[in-house]
Write a protein that holds these residues in place. Structure first.
Motif, short mmCIF file in Angstrom:
data_model
loop_
_atom_site.label_atom_id
_atom_site.label_comp_id
_atom_site.label_asym_id
_atom_site.label_seq_id
_atom_site.Cartn_x
_atom_site.Cartn_y
_atom_site.Cartn_z
N VAL A 160 3.77 4.11 -6.23
CA VAL A 160 4.85 3.70 -5.59
C VAL A 160 4.84 3.96 -4.30
CG1 VAL A 160 6.66 4.90 -6.41
CG2 VAL A 160 7.43 2.88 -5.56
N ALA A 195 7.30 4.32 -0.81
CA ALA A 195 8.57 4.10 -0.04
C ALA A 195 8.91 5.03 1.16
CB ALA A 195 9.67 4.35 -1.13
N ILE A 219 10.76 -1.54 -0.52
CA ILE A 219 9.76 -0.63 -1.01
C ILE A 219 8.44 -1.07 -0.65
CG2 ILE A 219 8.80 0.44 -3.17
CD1 ILE A 219 11.82 1.06 -2.51
N ALA A 259 4.13 -1.25 -4.80
CA ALA A 259 4.27 -0.66 -6.15
C ALA A 259 3.06 -1.44 -6.85
CB ALA A 259 5.74 -1.11 -6.81
N LEU A 277 11.02 -1.79 -11.32
CA LEU A 277 11.32 -0.90 -9.97
C LEU A 277 12.75 -0.76 -9.71
CD1 LEU A 277 10.34 0.62 -7.44
CD2 LEU A 277 10.43 -1.66 -6.35
N ILE A 281 15.92 2.11 -8.30
CA ILE A 281 16.41 2.94 -7.24
C ILE A 281 17.68 3.63 -7.75
CG2 ILE A 281 17.10 3.08 -4.84
CD1 ILE A 281 14.41 1.55 -5.15
N LYS A 308 17.66 -2.27 -8.85
CA LYS A 308 16.61 -2.57 -9.76
C LYS A 308 15.92 -3.96 -9.52
CE LYS A 308 18.57 -4.08 -13.94
NZ LYS A 308 18.56 -3.68 -15.67
N VAL A 368 14.94 -4.72 -2.75
CA VAL A 368 15.73 -4.32 -3.91
C VAL A 368 17.16 -4.23 -3.33
CG1 VAL A 368 16.21 -2.50 -5.50
CG2 VAL A 368 13.91 -3.20 -4.80
N TYR A 384 15.47 7.66 -4.59
CA TYR A 384 14.26 7.49 -5.40
C TYR A 384 13.90 6.21 -6.03
CZ TYR A 384 14.95 12.61 -5.23
OH TYR A 384 14.95 13.71 -4.98
N ALA A 385 12.69 5.97 -5.51
CA ALA A 385 12.14 4.62 -6.16
C ALA A 385 11.19 5.02 -7.67
CB ALA A 385 11.14 3.79 -5.38
N ASP A 427 7.17 8.44 -9.26
CA ASP A 427 8.37 8.07 -8.50
C ASP A 427 8.33 8.44 -6.99
OD1 ASP A 427 9.40 10.74 -7.89
OD2 ASP A 427 10.13 10.64 -10.14
#
Length: 135
Positions: free
Chosen positions: A41, A43, A55, A58, A66, A68, A84, A97, A110-111, A129
């Motif tokens: 991922v 971001a 994002i 991914a 995914l 958050i 999400k 998202v 945090y993704a 992440d």
């Protein structure tokens, strides 16, 4: 494993032989999965648009989520999920998202890539992440 290839140089009758490596791209727990790449991922810090964050990239080896999460204020991922989106296995780019509630400016997010069972994809003890900030 090294192999050789011969290339003809168009400007003359010279040939060039160069070694190149053959690499196995998919060793480990995710071999034989979507695109033969492990979960990943990307971001970037950003200003949300219309309540959404984007994002950048991914990749999931199987269908998943995914998610958050907000940071805990101490440099670690907290337990509060603020967004999400479900994703199929494979490569995804510029994923929107929706965040709720909207984090304050400067909040670290945090993704996280999650498996269908809700647990993060992990490589040994490290989850897949990426952190970023709300600007």
């Amino acid at each position: 494993m090294f192999r050789s290839a011969t290339f003809a140089v168009l400007a003359g009758a010279t040939t060039l032989t160069a070694p190149f490596a053959t690499v196995a791209l998919a060793a480990g727990p995710y071999a034989g999965t979507a695109d033969n790449f492990p979960p990943s991922v990307i971001a970037m810090s950003q200003k949300p648009k219309g309540g959404d964050v984007s994002i950048t990239y991914a990749n999931l080896p199987e269908k998943g989520t995914l998610a958050i999460f907000e940071g805990d204020g101490k440099g670690r991922m907290g337990k509060t999920r603020v967004g999400k989106v479900a994703l199929d296995a494979g490569d995804h780019r510029n994923i929107k998202v929706q965040l709720s509630p909207m984090p304050r400016n400067g909040t670290r997010l945090y993704a996280v890539l999650e498996q269908p069972n809700g647990k993060p994809f992990k490589n040994q003890r490290t989850s897949y992440d990426r952190s970023f900030k709300v600007l």
